[in-house]
Write an enzyme that holds these catalytic residues in place. Structure first.
Site, mmCIF file in Angstrom:
data_model
loop_
_atom_site.group_PDB
_atom_site.id
_atom_site.type_symbol
_atom_site.label_atom_id
_atom_site.label_comp_id
_atom_site.label_asym_id
_atom_site.label_seq_id
_atom_site.Cartn_x
_atom_site.Cartn_y
_atom_site.Cartn_z
ATOM 1 N N HIS A 105 12.116 -47.448 47.981
ATOM 2 C CA HIS A 105 11.590 -46.636 49.068
ATOM 3 C C HIS A 105 11.012 -47.538 50.168
ATOM 4 O O HIS A 105 10.434 -48.583 49.874
ATOM 5 C CB HIS A 105 10.499 -45.697 48.567
ATOM 6 N N HIS A 180 13.816 -49.780 41.382
ATOM 7 C CA HIS A 180 13.383 -49.111 40.160
ATOM 8 C C HIS A 180 14.323 -47.969 39.781
ATOM 9 O O HIS A 180 15.070 -47.463 40.619
ATOM 10 C CB HIS A 180 11.963 -48.552 40.320
ATOM 11 N N ARG A 200 19.241 -45.322 47.680
ATOM 12 C CA ARG A 200 19.942 -45.478 46.404
ATOM 13 C C ARG A 200 20.896 -46.665 46.525
ATOM 14 O O ARG A 200 21.746 -46.697 47.424
ATOM 15 C CB ARG A 200 20.712 -44.194 46.108
#
Length: 324
Positions: A105, A180, A200
Protein backbone atom coordinates in the site's frame (compact mmCIF):
# COMPACT_ATOMS: atom_id res chain seq x y z
CA UNK A 1 -31.79 18.39 18.00
CA UNK A 2 -29.30 17.28 20.65
CA UNK A 3 -27.11 14.26 20.04
CA UNK A 4 -28.20 10.98 21.66
CA UNK A 5 -25.11 9.34 23.18
CA UNK A 6 -24.95 5.54 22.99
CA UNK A 7 -22.68 2.76 21.64
CA UNK A 8 -23.27 2.56 17.88
CA UNK A 9 -22.90 -0.53 15.71
CA UNK A 10 -23.18 -0.71 11.93
CA UNK A 11 -24.44 -3.18 9.35
CA UNK A 12 -21.50 -5.18 7.98
CA UNK A 13 -20.56 -4.56 4.35
CA UNK A 14 -19.72 -8.04 3.06
CA UNK A 15 -17.28 -8.50 0.19
CA UNK A 16 -17.09 -11.54 -2.08
CA UNK A 17 -13.44 -12.38 -2.75
CA UNK A 18 -11.80 -15.08 -4.88
CA UNK A 19 -9.83 -16.13 -1.78
CA UNK A 20 -12.72 -15.88 0.74
CA UNK A 21 -14.53 -18.60 2.67
CA UNK A 22 -17.30 -19.07 5.24
CA UNK A 23 -15.64 -18.33 8.62
CA UNK A 24 -17.21 -14.88 8.81
CA UNK A 25 -20.44 -16.81 9.35
CA UNK A 26 -19.28 -19.93 11.18
CA UNK A 27 -16.93 -18.10 13.58
CA UNK A 28 -18.30 -14.53 13.72
CA UNK A 29 -21.99 -15.01 12.92
CA UNK A 30 -22.19 -12.75 9.86
CA UNK A 31 -25.13 -13.49 7.55
CA UNK A 32 -23.35 -14.55 4.37
CA UNK A 33 -25.12 -14.74 1.02
CA UNK A 34 -22.23 -16.45 -0.78
CA UNK A 35 -19.51 -19.05 -0.13
CA UNK A 36 -16.50 -16.90 -0.99
CA UNK A 37 -16.92 -13.94 1.35
CA UNK A 38 -13.50 -12.60 2.26
CA UNK A 39 -14.19 -9.35 4.09
CA UNK A 40 -16.68 -7.78 6.47
CA UNK A 41 -16.25 -4.01 6.54
CA UNK A 42 -17.48 -3.03 9.99
CA UNK A 43 -17.07 0.76 10.02
CA UNK A 44 -16.31 2.62 6.80
CA UNK A 45 -16.65 6.01 5.17
CA UNK A 46 -14.69 4.93 2.10
CA UNK A 47 -16.56 6.17 -1.03
CA UNK A 48 -19.15 3.63 -2.27
CA UNK A 49 -18.69 1.70 0.99
CA UNK A 50 -20.42 3.82 3.62
CA UNK A 51 -21.64 2.04 6.75
CA UNK A 52 -25.26 2.20 7.91
CA UNK A 53 -26.23 2.33 11.60
CA UNK A 54 -27.77 -0.94 12.81
CA UNK A 55 -29.04 0.00 16.29
CA UNK A 56 -30.68 2.70 18.39
CA UNK A 57 -32.33 5.96 17.42
CA UNK A 58 -29.98 6.53 14.47
CA UNK A 59 -30.72 3.15 12.89
CA UNK A 60 -30.92 3.50 9.11
CA UNK A 61 -28.75 6.62 8.91
CA UNK A 62 -25.39 6.14 7.27
CA UNK A 63 -22.10 7.29 8.76
CA UNK A 64 -21.80 10.21 6.35
CA UNK A 65 -25.24 11.53 7.38
CA UNK A 66 -24.40 11.08 11.05
CA UNK A 67 -21.11 12.95 10.76
CA UNK A 68 -22.70 15.77 8.79
CA UNK A 69 -25.06 16.42 11.73
CA UNK A 70 -22.86 15.62 14.73
CA UNK A 71 -19.18 15.70 13.70
CA UNK A 72 -17.69 16.93 16.97
CA UNK A 73 -20.00 14.85 19.18
CA UNK A 74 -18.90 11.69 17.35
CA UNK A 75 -15.31 12.36 16.32
CA UNK A 76 -14.19 14.71 19.07
CA UNK A 77 -12.49 18.08 18.82
CA UNK A 78 -8.96 16.79 18.20
CA UNK A 79 -9.96 14.41 15.40
CA UNK A 80 -12.35 16.92 13.81
CA UNK A 81 -9.64 19.61 13.79
CA UNK A 82 -7.42 17.35 11.66
CA UNK A 83 -9.89 15.37 9.52
CA UNK A 84 -13.04 17.48 9.41
CA UNK A 85 -16.11 15.30 8.78
CA UNK A 86 -14.06 12.38 7.47
CA UNK A 87 -13.87 9.13 9.43
CA UNK A 88 -10.12 8.42 9.35
CA UNK A 89 -10.15 4.68 10.10
CA UNK A 90 -11.51 1.56 8.42
CA UNK A 91 -12.10 -1.65 10.31
CA UNK A 92 -12.51 -5.10 8.73
CA UNK A 93 -12.64 -8.80 9.49
CA UNK A 94 -10.90 -10.93 6.83
CA UNK A 95 -11.30 -14.65 6.16
CA UNK A 96 -8.58 -16.09 3.92
CA UNK A 97 -9.63 -19.54 2.76
CA UNK A 98 -6.85 -19.23 0.18
CA UNK A 99 -3.74 -17.04 0.03
CA UNK A 100 -4.36 -13.38 -0.69
CA UNK A 101 -2.32 -11.76 -3.42
CA UNK A 102 1.13 -10.41 -2.56
CA UNK A 103 0.56 -6.69 -2.32
CA UNK A 104 1.53 -3.38 -0.73
CA UNK A 105 0.00 0.00 0.00
CA UNK A 106 1.20 3.56 -0.71
CA UNK A 107 1.99 6.11 2.00
CA UNK A 108 -0.05 9.26 2.58
CA UNK A 109 1.99 11.40 0.22
CA UNK A 110 1.85 9.03 -2.73
CA UNK A 111 -1.80 8.08 -2.13
CA UNK A 112 -2.81 11.73 -1.98
CA UNK A 113 -0.93 12.55 -5.19
CA UNK A 114 -2.20 9.57 -7.18
CA UNK A 115 -5.60 8.78 -5.70
CA UNK A 116 -6.71 11.73 -3.52
CA UNK A 117 -6.79 9.23 -0.66
CA UNK A 118 -5.19 8.41 2.67
CA UNK A 119 -2.30 5.97 2.66
CA UNK A 120 -2.85 2.56 4.19
CA UNK A 121 -0.97 1.66 7.34
CA UNK A 122 -2.63 -1.35 8.97
CA UNK A 123 -2.51 -3.71 11.94
CA UNK A 124 -3.59 -7.36 11.98
CA UNK A 125 -4.89 -9.26 15.01
CA UNK A 126 -5.15 -13.00 14.33
CA UNK A 127 -8.48 -14.32 15.64
CA UNK A 128 -8.18 -17.90 14.39
CA UNK A 129 -5.64 -19.83 12.33
CA UNK A 130 -5.71 -23.33 10.91
CA UNK A 131 -2.75 -25.62 11.71
CA UNK A 132 0.21 -24.63 9.54
CA UNK A 133 -1.24 -21.22 8.59
CA UNK A 134 1.20 -18.41 7.88
CA UNK A 135 1.52 -14.91 6.56
CA UNK A 136 3.93 -13.66 3.91
CA UNK A 137 5.51 -10.36 4.86
CA UNK A 138 8.55 -8.25 3.95
CA UNK A 139 11.68 -9.05 2.00
CA UNK A 140 14.47 -11.23 3.26
CA UNK A 141 17.66 -9.46 4.33
CA UNK A 142 19.64 -7.83 1.51
CA UNK A 143 16.95 -7.74 -1.20
CA UNK A 144 17.01 -4.64 -3.42
CA UNK A 145 15.03 -3.37 -6.40
CA UNK A 146 17.19 -5.28 -8.88
CA UNK A 147 16.54 -8.55 -7.03
CA UNK A 148 12.84 -7.79 -6.83
CA UNK A 149 12.50 -7.13 -10.56
CA UNK A 150 14.50 -10.24 -11.44
CA UNK A 151 12.23 -12.45 -9.34
CA UNK A 152 9.12 -10.72 -10.64
CA UNK A 153 10.21 -11.56 -14.18
CA UNK A 154 10.88 -15.18 -13.22
CA UNK A 155 7.61 -15.44 -11.22
CA UNK A 156 9.60 -16.48 -8.15
CA UNK A 157 8.76 -13.51 -5.92
CA UNK A 158 7.72 -15.65 -2.90
CA UNK A 159 11.26 -17.08 -2.68
CA UNK A 160 12.65 -13.71 -1.49
CA UNK A 161 9.86 -13.03 1.04
CA UNK A 162 9.55 -14.05 4.69
CA UNK A 163 6.91 -16.55 5.80
CA UNK A 164 5.81 -16.36 9.45
CA UNK A 165 3.69 -19.08 11.14
CA UNK A 166 0.68 -17.56 12.94
CA UNK A 167 -1.67 -18.45 15.78
CA UNK A 168 -4.55 -16.83 17.61
CA UNK A 169 -3.54 -13.61 19.36
CA UNK A 170 -0.58 -12.80 17.11
CA UNK A 171 -0.36 -9.16 16.03
CA UNK A 172 1.40 -7.71 13.00
CA UNK A 173 1.98 -4.06 12.08
CA UNK A 174 2.13 -3.49 8.33
CA UNK A 175 3.64 -0.14 7.40
CA UNK A 176 3.03 1.41 3.99
CA UNK A 177 5.39 0.05 1.36
CA UNK A 178 5.69 -3.36 3.05
CA UNK A 179 5.13 -6.29 0.70
CA UNK A 180 2.69 -8.72 2.35
CA UNK A 181 -0.03 -11.36 2.00
CA UNK A 182 -2.40 -13.03 4.43
CA UNK A 183 -2.05 -16.78 4.08
CA UNK A 184 -4.71 -19.46 3.68
CA UNK A 185 -6.50 -20.49 6.87
CA UNK A 186 -6.21 -17.16 8.69
CA UNK A 187 -9.13 -15.18 10.14
CA UNK A 188 -8.11 -11.75 11.40
CA UNK A 189 -9.24 -8.33 12.49
CA UNK A 190 -7.68 -5.44 10.59
CA UNK A 191 -7.40 -1.85 11.79
CA UNK A 192 -6.22 0.55 9.10
CA UNK A 193 -6.31 4.03 7.71
CA UNK A 194 -9.48 4.74 5.72
CA UNK A 195 -8.15 3.72 2.34
CA UNK A 196 -8.87 1.02 -0.22
CA UNK A 197 -5.70 1.57 -2.29
CA UNK A 198 -3.84 -1.69 -2.91
CA UNK A 199 -1.04 -2.45 -5.37
CA UNK A 200 -1.19 -6.16 -6.23
CA UNK A 201 2.16 -7.46 -7.48
CA UNK A 202 1.78 -11.27 -7.53
CA UNK A 203 -1.33 -13.45 -7.43
CA UNK A 204 0.05 -17.01 -7.41
CA UNK A 205 -0.84 -17.36 -11.14
CA UNK A 206 -4.47 -17.66 -10.05
CA UNK A 207 -7.45 -17.45 -12.43
CA UNK A 208 -10.95 -16.27 -11.57
CA UNK A 209 -14.17 -18.18 -12.36
CA UNK A 210 -14.08 -16.81 -15.91
CA UNK A 211 -10.51 -18.01 -16.48
CA UNK A 212 -8.98 -14.54 -16.19
CA UNK A 213 -6.02 -13.34 -14.16
CA UNK A 214 -6.61 -10.45 -11.79
CA UNK A 215 -5.01 -7.11 -12.60
CA UNK A 216 -1.51 -6.52 -11.28
CA UNK A 217 -0.04 -3.09 -10.46
CA UNK A 218 3.65 -3.66 -11.16
CA UNK A 219 4.64 -0.17 -12.29
CA UNK A 220 2.51 1.65 -9.69
CA UNK A 221 4.12 -0.40 -6.92
CA UNK A 222 7.73 0.41 -7.79
CA UNK A 223 7.66 3.91 -6.31
CA UNK A 224 5.83 2.67 -3.22
CA UNK A 225 7.93 -0.36 -2.17
CA UNK A 226 10.10 -0.22 0.94
CA UNK A 227 12.94 -2.78 0.75
CA UNK A 228 14.25 -2.20 4.28
CA UNK A 229 13.53 -5.07 6.73
CA UNK A 230 11.02 -4.19 9.43
CA UNK A 231 9.94 -5.67 12.76
CA UNK A 232 6.36 -6.50 11.84
CA UNK A 233 5.41 -8.79 14.76
CA UNK A 234 4.29 -6.98 17.91
CA UNK A 235 4.42 -8.37 21.44
CA UNK A 236 2.19 -7.09 24.23
CA UNK A 237 1.12 -7.68 27.82
CA UNK A 238 -2.16 -9.41 28.71
CA UNK A 239 -3.02 -8.10 32.17
CA UNK A 240 -6.67 -8.72 33.01
CA UNK A 241 -9.13 -5.81 32.92
CA UNK A 242 -6.39 -3.41 31.78
CA UNK A 243 -5.65 -1.51 28.57
CA UNK A 244 -2.47 -3.30 27.44
CA UNK A 245 -0.78 -1.24 24.73
CA UNK A 246 -0.27 -3.06 21.43
CA UNK A 247 0.60 -0.28 18.98
CA UNK A 248 0.80 3.50 19.14
CA UNK A 249 1.42 5.06 15.73
CA UNK A 250 0.51 8.42 14.16
CA UNK A 251 -2.65 6.90 12.64
CA UNK A 252 -4.16 4.94 15.53
CA UNK A 253 -3.54 3.51 18.99
CA UNK A 254 -4.63 -0.05 19.84
CA UNK A 255 -4.95 -1.59 23.31
CA UNK A 256 -5.61 -5.23 24.14
CA UNK A 257 -8.21 -5.67 26.90
CA UNK A 258 -8.68 -9.20 28.34
CA UNK A 259 -11.94 -8.79 30.23
CA UNK A 260 -12.90 -10.96 33.19
CA UNK A 261 -15.17 -8.91 35.41
CA UNK A 262 -15.10 -5.11 35.03
CA UNK A 263 -12.98 -2.73 32.96
CA UNK A 264 -13.03 1.02 33.62
CA UNK A 265 -11.69 2.74 30.47
CA UNK A 266 -9.37 5.70 30.80
CA UNK A 267 -11.09 7.38 27.87
CA UNK A 268 -9.86 10.66 26.43
CA UNK A 269 -12.66 13.19 26.12
CA UNK A 270 -11.82 14.59 22.69
CA UNK A 271 -11.76 11.48 20.49
CA UNK A 272 -14.00 8.56 19.60
CA UNK A 273 -13.17 5.01 20.71
CA UNK A 274 -13.81 1.72 18.93
CA UNK A 275 -14.19 -1.64 20.63
CA UNK A 276 -13.84 -4.88 18.72
CA UNK A 277 -15.04 -8.00 20.50
CA UNK A 278 -12.75 -10.80 19.31
CA UNK A 279 -13.90 -13.40 21.85
CA UNK A 280 -16.71 -13.87 24.38
CA UNK A 281 -19.40 -11.33 25.28
CA UNK A 282 -19.64 -8.09 27.24
CA UNK A 283 -22.00 -5.38 28.43
CA UNK A 284 -21.26 -1.66 28.16
CA UNK A 285 -22.93 0.27 30.99
CA UNK A 286 -23.42 4.03 30.58
CA UNK A 287 -22.89 5.49 34.04
CA UNK A 288 -24.66 8.83 33.53
CA UNK A 289 -27.60 7.49 31.52
CA UNK A 290 -28.01 4.23 33.46
CA UNK A 291 -28.39 2.24 30.23
CA UNK A 292 -26.66 -1.00 29.28
CA UNK A 293 -25.86 -2.53 25.89
CA UNK A 294 -24.82 -6.13 25.21
CA UNK A 295 -22.26 -7.22 22.61
CA UNK A 296 -20.65 -10.47 21.48
CA UNK A 297 -17.79 -11.88 19.47
CA UNK A 298 -17.71 -10.32 16.00
CA UNK A 299 -19.24 -6.98 17.08
CA UNK A 300 -17.54 -3.65 16.44
CA UNK A 301 -18.73 -0.76 18.59
CA UNK A 302 -18.28 2.98 18.06
CA UNK A 303 -18.21 4.99 21.28
CA UNK A 304 -18.80 8.64 20.31
CA UNK A 305 -16.31 11.17 21.66
CA UNK A 306 -19.02 12.79 23.76
CA UNK A 307 -19.67 9.52 25.61
CA UNK A 308 -17.09 9.24 28.38
CA UNK A 309 -18.64 7.78 31.52
CA UNK A 310 -19.03 4.03 31.07
CA UNK A 311 -17.71 0.67 32.20
CA UNK A 312 -17.48 -2.69 30.46
CA UNK A 313 -18.37 -5.95 32.16
CA UNK A 314 -18.25 -9.58 31.07
CA UNK A 315 -15.90 -12.29 29.91
CA UNK A 316 -14.42 -11.24 26.60
CA UNK A 317 -11.37 -10.19 24.64
CA UNK A 318 -11.50 -6.64 23.29
CA UNK A 319 -9.41 -4.44 21.06
CA UNK A 320 -9.70 -0.78 22.08
CA UNK A 321 -8.86 1.65 19.27
CA UNK A 322 -8.59 5.45 19.20
CA UNK A 323 -6.58 8.28 17.68
CA UNK A 324 -4.26 9.90 20.21
Amino acid sequence: MSFKKYPIVFEPILKDRIWGGTKLNSVLGKNLKAEQVGESWEISLVPDNISTVANGCYKGLNLEELLSKYPIEILGESVYSVFGKQFPLLFKFLDAKEDLSIQLHPNDELARKRHDSFGKTEMWYVMQANPGARIVVDFKEGVNEEDYLKHMEAKTLPSILNEIPVKEGDVFFIETGTVHAIGAGVLLAEIQQASDITYRVYDWDRLDSDGNSRELHISQALEAINYSPKNVELHYEKELNKDNLVVDCPFFTVNYVPLLGTYMPNKKQDTFYLYVCTEGACTIILLEEGESFSFKKGDTILMPASLNQYKIQGEATLLEIFIS
